[in-house]
Design an enzyme around this catalytic site. Structure first.
Site, mmCIF file in Angstrom:
data_model
loop_
_atom_site.group_PDB
_atom_site.id
_atom_site.type_symbol
_atom_site.label_atom_id
_atom_site.label_comp_id
_atom_site.label_asym_id
_atom_site.label_seq_id
_atom_site.Cartn_x
_atom_site.Cartn_y
_atom_site.Cartn_z
ATOM 1 N N SER A 1 -37.431 59.661 -17.623
ATOM 2 C CA SER A 1 -36.275 59.263 -16.643
ATOM 3 C C SER A 1 -35.255 60.157 -16.378
ATOM 4 O O SER A 1 -34.658 60.566 -17.271
ATOM 5 C CB SER A 1 -35.841 57.914 -16.860
ATOM 6 O OG SER A 1 -34.708 57.510 -16.043
ATOM 7 N N LYS A 2 -35.071 60.479 -14.918
ATOM 8 C CA LYS A 2 -33.685 61.251 -14.593
ATOM 9 C C LYS A 2 -32.547 60.514 -14.875
ATOM 10 O O LYS A 2 -31.408 60.908 -14.691
ATOM 11 C CB LYS A 2 -34.033 61.900 -13.416
ATOM 12 C CG LYS A 2 -35.196 62.814 -13.435
ATOM 13 C CD LYS A 2 -35.229 63.563 -12.157
ATOM 14 C CE LYS A 2 -36.108 64.657 -12.253
ATOM 15 N NZ LYS A 2 -36.881 65.224 -10.970
ATOM 16 N N ASN A 3 -32.438 59.245 -15.090
ATOM 17 C CA ASN A 3 -31.419 58.373 -15.166
ATOM 18 C C ASN A 3 -30.991 57.971 -16.561
ATOM 19 O O ASN A 3 -30.085 57.078 -16.958
ATOM 20 C CB ASN A 3 -31.674 56.896 -14.658
ATOM 21 C CG ASN A 3 -31.569 57.137 -12.952
ATOM 22 O OD1 ASN A 3 -30.720 57.389 -12.312
ATOM 23 N ND2 ASN A 3 -32.993 56.966 -12.453
ATOM 24 N N ASP B 1 -38.621 56.878 -26.977
ATOM 25 C CA ASP B 1 -38.810 56.507 -25.611
ATOM 26 C C ASP B 1 -37.752 55.396 -25.204
ATOM 27 O O ASP B 1 -37.131 54.844 -25.920
ATOM 28 C CB ASP B 1 -40.163 55.799 -25.106
ATOM 29 C CG ASP B 1 -40.191 55.603 -23.855
ATOM 30 O OD1 ASP B 1 -40.008 56.348 -22.916
ATOM 31 O OD2 ASP B 1 -40.646 54.692 -23.531
ATOM 32 N N ASP C 1 -37.242 53.391 -21.533
ATOM 33 C CA ASP C 1 -37.549 52.114 -20.935
ATOM 34 C C ASP C 1 -38.866 51.545 -21.588
ATOM 35 O O ASP C 1 -39.895 52.137 -21.685
ATOM 36 C CB ASP C 1 -38.118 52.751 -19.442
ATOM 37 C CG ASP C 1 -36.976 53.285 -18.619
ATOM 38 O OD1 ASP C 1 -35.755 52.719 -18.408
ATOM 39 O OD2 ASP C 1 -37.194 54.448 -18.069
ATOM 40 N N GLY D 1 -44.230 54.473 -18.038
ATOM 41 C CA GLY D 1 -44.059 55.561 -18.696
ATOM 42 C C GLY D 1 -44.494 56.697 -17.643
ATOM 43 O O GLY D 1 -44.408 58.019 -18.064
ATOM 44 N N VAL D 2 -44.641 56.252 -16.362
ATOM 45 C CA VAL D 2 -45.251 57.315 -15.403
ATOM 46 C C VAL D 2 -44.125 57.838 -14.800
ATOM 47 O O VAL D 2 -43.086 57.284 -14.453
ATOM 48 C CB VAL D 2 -46.341 56.705 -14.755
ATOM 49 C CG1 VAL D 2 -46.775 57.524 -13.437
ATOM 50 C CG2 VAL D 2 -47.506 56.227 -15.405
ATOM 51 N N ASP E 1 -44.047 52.547 -25.595
ATOM 52 C CA ASP E 1 -44.445 51.570 -25.018
ATOM 53 C C ASP E 1 -45.733 51.604 -23.846
ATOM 54 O O ASP E 1 -46.425 50.692 -23.807
ATOM 55 C CB ASP E 1 -43.470 50.601 -24.445
ATOM 56 C CG ASP E 1 -43.108 51.288 -22.939
ATOM 57 O OD1 ASP E 1 -42.676 52.188 -23.250
ATOM 58 O OD2 ASP E 1 -43.010 50.438 -22.263
ATOM 59 N N ARG F 1 -41.655 59.334 -11.588
ATOM 60 C CA ARG F 1 -41.297 58.920 -10.447
ATOM 61 C C ARG F 1 -42.156 59.142 -9.195
ATOM 62 O O ARG F 1 -42.840 58.372 -8.254
ATOM 63 C CB ARG F 1 -39.816 59.311 -9.944
ATOM 64 C CG ARG F 1 -39.284 58.619 -8.895
ATOM 65 C CD ARG F 1 -37.777 59.292 -8.431
ATOM 66 N NE ARG F 1 -37.111 58.997 -9.685
ATOM 67 C CZ ARG F 1 -35.710 59.617 -9.452
ATOM 68 N NH1 ARG F 1 -35.232 60.119 -8.343
ATOM 69 N NH2 ARG F 1 -34.873 59.692 -10.352
#
Ligand code: BG6
Ligand code: MG
Length: 216
Positions: free
Chosen positions: A113-115, A8, A10, A45-46, A167, A48
């Protein structure tokens, strides 16, 4: 037999969780919704959209408002991302990635994430990764196993050959549902369902320690 590690992003490789918080907090203040760091923990982890729903907590919103608020939050987050660089890797991460590569294991990224690709580029870790699965790769968010299964397929591995590092509680559940071994990063209360828990992340941990604990 372990052949690959799926990370993962973030909260595992870098602490972008704080930037997500600051961006959501700015939006919440503008809308007039109460939001603080404690409530932010539920967003780890959720996705957007789900994050916005938790933040709104029943506050009425039209679909147009939901879409526009998600875009506004992402704009604030992307502004904050401009500050990210290699020094934002969490302690021990670069050396684990290096060890994985040197030992001939595969490494994949699996982030909601899309980032994610932008963050990977800013952290300068692309050369350590054999595949990237991100917020565009699958429909069903964690705790569904889909993103990790996408990562395993991209690496050319079977799920049982993969180890997931996560995480978020939903992320550990997703890894288990995918049939993978799991490393929980953070407190037992959050990631205690994982096969091994690293309360302080990868700081001071070697790849040999991890493999020993997983196989032992
Ligand atoms: C996850 C983060 O990795 O990505 C969440 O833990 C975030 O906090 C989710 O909401 C989606 O990220 P983005 O960048 O597509 O809004
Ligand atoms: Mg995370």
């Amino acid at each position: 037999m372990i052949k690959g590690f799926i990370f993962d992003l973030d909260g595992v490789l870098t602490d972008t969780a704080n930037f997500h918080y600051l961006a959501w907090k700015r939006l919440a203040d503008e809308i007039g919704v109460d939001f603080d760091r404690d409530r932010n923990e539920a967003l780890r982890g959720v996705s957007r959209r789900q994050s916005l729903m938790i933040l709104l907590d029943g506050y009425p919103a039209t679909e147009d408002q939901i879409v526009s608020w998600m875009e506004r939050k992402n704009g604030y987050y992307v502004e904050l991302l401009q500050e990210i660089r290699e020094t934002n890797l969490l302690p021990g991460v670069e050396s684990i990635l290096q060890d994985i590569q040197s030992a001939g294991y595969l490494a994949g990224l699996a982030s909601a994430s899309k980032n994610a690709r932008d963050v990977v580029q800013k952290l300068n870790i692309g050369h350590f990764l054999n595949s990237i699965s991100d917020g565009y790769s699958v429909e069903a968010p964690k705790p569904a196993p889909d993103l990790f299964l996408h990562a395993a397929r991209s690496l050319g591995l079977n799920p049982e050959e993969c180890v997931v590092a996560e995480d978020a509680e939903a992320g550990i559940e997703a890894g288990i549902a995918a049939g993978m071994k799991t490393i929980g990063i953070g407190p037992m209360a959050r990631v205690g369902k994982a096969d091994i828990v690293l309360e302080n992340g990868f700081d001071g941990i070697t790849l040999a320690d991890i493999i020993g604990k997983l196989l032992g």
